[in-house]
Scaffold this motif. Structure first.
Motif, PDB file in Angstrom:
ATOM      1  N   THR A 170       0.852  -1.177   0.000  1.00 16.91           N
ATOM      2  CA  THR A 170       0.000   0.000   0.000  1.00 16.91           C
ATOM      3  C   THR A 170       0.888   1.227   0.000  1.00 16.91           C
ATOM      4  N   ALA A 171       0.463   2.251  -0.715  1.00 16.34           N
ATOM      5  CA  ALA A 171       1.156   3.541  -0.738  1.00 16.34           C
ATOM      6  C   ALA A 171       0.141   4.598  -1.160  1.00 16.34           C
ATOM      7  N   GLY A 172       0.510   5.882  -0.990  1.00 13.29           N
ATOM      8  CA  GLY A 172      -0.470   6.945  -1.148  1.00 13.29           C
ATOM      9  C   GLY A 172      -0.422   7.738  -2.425  1.00 13.29           C
ATOM     10  N   SER A 173       0.363   7.301  -3.421  1.00 10.23           N
ATOM     11  CA  SER A 173       0.410   8.043  -4.677  1.00 10.23           C
ATOM     12  C   SER A 173       0.860   7.131  -5.797  1.00 10.23           C
ATOM     13  N   PRO A 174       0.490   7.457  -7.042  1.00  8.02           N
ATOM     14  CA  PRO A 174       0.964   6.671  -8.186  1.00  8.02           C
ATOM     15  C   PRO A 174       2.486   6.636  -8.288  1.00  8.02           C
ATOM     16  N   GLU A 175       3.132   7.756  -7.962  1.00 11.73           N
ATOM     17  CA  GLU A 175       4.598   7.797  -8.035  1.00 11.73           C
ATOM     18  C   GLU A 175       5.214   6.793  -7.056  1.00 11.73           C
ATOM     19  N   LYS A 176       4.691   6.764  -5.829  1.00 10.86           N
ATOM     20  CA  LYS A 176       5.235   5.838  -4.841  1.00 10.86           C
ATOM     21  C   LYS A 176       4.966   4.394  -5.239  1.00 10.86           C
ATOM     22  N   LEU A 177       3.783   4.132  -5.761  1.00 10.78           N
ATOM     23  CA  LEU A 177       3.465   2.771  -6.207  1.00 10.78           C
ATOM     24  C   LEU A 177       4.361   2.354  -7.368  1.00 10.78           C
ATOM     25  N   ALA A 178       4.663   3.290  -8.254  1.00  7.74           N
ATOM     26  CA  ALA A 178       5.542   2.986  -9.380  1.00  7.74           C
ATOM     27  C   ALA A 178       6.934   2.592  -8.891  1.00  7.74           C
ATOM     28  N   ARG A 179       7.435   3.270  -7.868  1.00  3.61           N
ATOM     29  CA  ARG A 179       8.748   2.923  -7.318  1.00  3.61           C
ATOM     30  C   ARG A 179       8.706   1.553  -6.656  1.00  3.61           C
ATOM     31  N   CYS A 180       7.580   1.252  -5.994  1.00  2.98           N
ATOM     32  CA  CYS A 180       7.427  -0.072  -5.388  1.00  2.98           C
ATOM     33  C   CYS A 180       7.439  -1.153  -6.466  1.00  2.98           C
ATOM     34  N   ALA A 181       6.785  -0.872  -7.591  1.00  5.89           N
ATOM     35  CA  ALA A 181       6.771  -1.827  -8.689  1.00  5.89           C
ATOM     36  C   ALA A 181       8.175  -2.044  -9.246  1.00  5.89           C
ATOM     37  N   GLU A 182       8.966  -0.981  -9.326  1.00 10.07           N
ATOM     38  CA  GLU A 182      10.343  -1.102  -9.802  1.00 10.07           C
ATOM     39  C   GLU A 182      11.163  -2.022  -8.898  1.00 10.07           C
ATOM     40  N   LEU A 183      10.830  -2.029  -7.621  1.00  7.47           N
ATOM     41  CA  LEU A 183      11.550  -2.872  -6.669  1.00  7.47           C
ATOM     42  C   LEU A 183      11.041  -4.310  -6.663  1.00  7.47           C
ATOM     43  N   GLY A 184       9.919  -4.554  -7.362  1.00 10.76           N
ATOM     44  CA  GLY A 184       9.426  -5.919  -7.479  1.00 10.76           C
ATOM     45  C   GLY A 184       8.025  -6.171  -6.972  1.00 10.76           C
ATOM     46  N   ALA A 185       7.344  -5.154  -6.453  1.00 14.27           N
ATOM     47  CA  ALA A 185       5.989  -5.356  -5.933  1.00 14.27           C
ATOM     48  C   ALA A 185       5.044  -5.804  -7.048  1.00 14.27           C
ATOM     49  N   ASP A 186       4.201  -6.775  -6.743  1.00 12.28           N
ATOM     50  CA  ASP A 186       3.294  -7.360  -7.728  1.00 12.28           C
ATOM     51  C   ASP A 186       1.886  -6.770  -7.655  1.00 12.28           C
ATOM     52  N   ILE A 187       1.421  -6.464  -6.454  1.00 11.68           N
ATOM     53  CA  ILE A 187       0.066  -5.959  -6.238  1.00 11.68           C
ATOM     54  C   ILE A 187       0.180  -4.563  -5.643  1.00 11.68           C
ATOM     55  N   LEU A 188      -0.346  -3.573  -6.341  1.00 10.58           N
ATOM     56  CA  LEU A 188      -0.169  -2.175  -5.953  1.00 10.58           C
ATOM     57  C   LEU A 188      -1.513  -1.597  -5.519  1.00 10.58           C
ATOM     58  N   VAL A 189      -1.566  -1.091  -4.283  1.00  5.99           N
ATOM     59  CA  VAL A 189      -2.816  -0.574  -3.737  1.00  5.99           C
ATOM     60  C   VAL A 189      -2.627   0.874  -3.302  1.00  5.99           C
ATOM     61  N   ASN A 190      -3.362   1.788  -3.934  1.00  9.95           N
ATOM     62  CA  ASN A 190      -3.375   3.180  -3.505  1.00  9.95           C
ATOM     63  C   ASN A 190      -4.389   3.303  -2.374  1.00  9.95           C
ATOM     64  N   TYR A 191      -3.886   3.418  -1.141  1.00 13.94           N
ATOM     65  CA  TYR A 191      -4.799   3.377   0.001  1.00 13.94           C
ATOM     66  C   TYR A 191      -5.743   4.580   0.063  1.00 13.94           C
ATOM     67  N   ARG A 192      -5.439   5.622  -0.703  1.00 12.99           N
ATOM     68  CA  ARG A 192      -6.342   6.776  -0.734  1.00 12.99           C
ATOM     69  C   ARG A 192      -7.570   6.504  -1.605  1.00 12.99           C
ATOM     70  N   GLU A 193      -7.463   5.533  -2.490  1.00 11.22           N
ATOM     71  CA  GLU A 193      -8.542   5.274  -3.441  1.00 11.22           C
ATOM     72  C   GLU A 193      -9.067   3.844  -3.412  1.00 11.22           C
ATOM     73  N   GLN A 194      -8.317   2.916  -2.841  1.00 13.16           N
ATOM     74  CA  GLN A 194      -8.681   1.504  -2.893  1.00 13.16           C
ATOM     75  C   GLN A 194      -8.688   0.887  -1.499  1.00 13.16           C
ATOM     76  N   ASP A 195      -9.455  -0.177  -1.345  1.00 17.00           N
ATOM     77  CA  ASP A 195      -9.510  -0.947  -0.103  1.00 17.00           C
ATOM     78  C   ASP A 195      -8.541  -2.119  -0.238  1.00 17.00           C
ATOM     79  N   PHE A 196      -7.508  -2.132   0.600  1.00 22.00           N
ATOM     80  CA  PHE A 196      -6.497  -3.175   0.436  1.00 22.00           C
ATOM     81  C   PHE A 196      -7.057  -4.572   0.705  1.00 22.00           C
ATOM     82  N   VAL A 197      -8.090  -4.689   1.541  1.00 22.13           N
ATOM     83  CA  VAL A 197      -8.683  -6.001   1.804  1.00 22.13           C
ATOM     84  C   VAL A 197      -9.289  -6.552   0.513  1.00 22.13           C
TER      85      VAL A 197
END
Length: 330
Positions: A170-197
């Motif tokens: 989970t992260a709070g912006s598209p930019e942060k999620l993009a960096r997480c994806a670069e590091l290998g994250a498979d499932i990206l959840v913007n907690y400001r817009e999506q329910d991680f559950v």
């Protein structure tokens, strides 16, 4: 020497670069000339007057550092003056020198700059001890880390991927999620817009996360339990969302799940030494092979610690914020 002191608790302006007495290494300790330290949430809490150092620890903030060995205290073997090291601390990293128990010292990994090495001890020790030594994340399992773009998060993503887990963040912006994806994250959840559950359920065929690493605490407790898979393990390491929450024991029983809560700073020396030894054995080879790397957002002069705290509190950073001591230019 100089250190960042806290004459009175308060905002970032409470941090004062001042002349203080040099530390003296005691039995089993090593004196380190600090080249860099890193900013952690615990430092912010200490500055605010909410998280005092353990008895006997340095009164100055800073839970990790990198530098060079200046002197060995009585009974220390295996280290030499001049060694490039990084260290897990109970305090004192925001200073030009710090005394460190020898069991909390690590060699700087090959291929890592001495300043950047200051970004490693706290996050590697926290992630390895919680995700692998306590929650026992295994290859093929799904791992969720909240705050994926934080210092803890960026290290957790890399280590989980290195052992073959599927990683959700989970992260709070598209930019942060993009960096997480670069590091290998498979499932990206913007907690400001999506329910991680819901996102976990949709992306795991309804099973959820086998292991969750949580920095939020009470605010996420109920939803974290809902997001756990059968036999899931929730590891709580922070209280940014509060300290008191309601735990649905029925849901926990149904899932045969476990909830643990740990801290690192106040652990006995032998426990910290065991964690540091495990990090050296399991994580350092991954760093030296280039599989895992420190993620540094920026480095500021140590005397500008107030600005570093403002950056951390704004959550505008990705990875670690470092403080560079005057000795770095020596």
């Amino acid at each position: 020497m100089h250190a960042i002191t806290i004459p009175e608790p308060g905002g970032p302006e409470a941090l004062v670069w001042a002349e203080v007495s040099d530390p003296v290494p005691g039995e089993g300790e090593v004196l380190v000339e600090v080249v860099a330290s890193a900013v952690n949430r615990a430092d912010v809490l200490q500055r605010q007057g909410f998280y005092n150092p353990p008895p006997g620890a340095s009164p100055y903030p800073g839970l990790e550092c990198a530098g060079r060995v200046l002197a060995l205290g009585p009974g220390v073997t295996g280290w030499a003056v001049g060694d490039a090291v990084c260290a897990l601390l109970a305090g004192g990293g925001y200073a030009e020198k710090v005394a460190v128990p020898a069991g909390q010292l690590l060699p700087v990994p090959k291929g890592v700059d001495l300043v950047e090495a200051a970004a490693l001890p706290e996050v590697t020790a926290t992630v390895w001890s919680n995700v692998f030594m306590v929650a026992h994340l295994r290859p093929g399992e799904t791992f969720l880390v909240h705050g994926g773009s934080s210092g803890i998060g960026t290290m957790a993503i890399q280590l989980a991927k290195a052992v073959g887990a599927r990683v959700a963040v989970t992260a709070g912006s598209p930019e942060k999620l993009a960096r997480c994806a670069e590091l290998g994250a498979d499932i990206l959840v913007n907690y400001r817009e999506q329910d991680f559950v819901e996102e976990l359920r949709e992306n795991t065929a309804g099973s959820g996360a086998d292991v969750i690493l949580d920095l939020i605490g009470a605010k996420y407790l109920d939803r974290n339990v809902s997001a756990l898979a059968v036999n899931g393990r929730l590891a709580i390491i922070g209280l940014q969302g509060g300290a008191k929450g309601e735990l649905n024991l029925g849901a926990l029983l149904t899932k045969r799940a476990a909830v643990t809560a740990t801290s690192l700073r106040g652990r006995p020396l032998h426990e910290k030494a065991a964690i540091v030894a495990a990090v050296r054995e399991h994580v350092w080879p991954l760093i030296e092979d280039g599989v895992v790397r420190p993620v540094v957002d920026r480095a500021l002069p140590m005397a500008d610690a107030a600005e570093a705290h403002r950056v951390l509190e704004s959550s505008a950073h990705i990875g670690k914020v470092l403080l560079v001591a005057p000795s770095a230019g020596a």
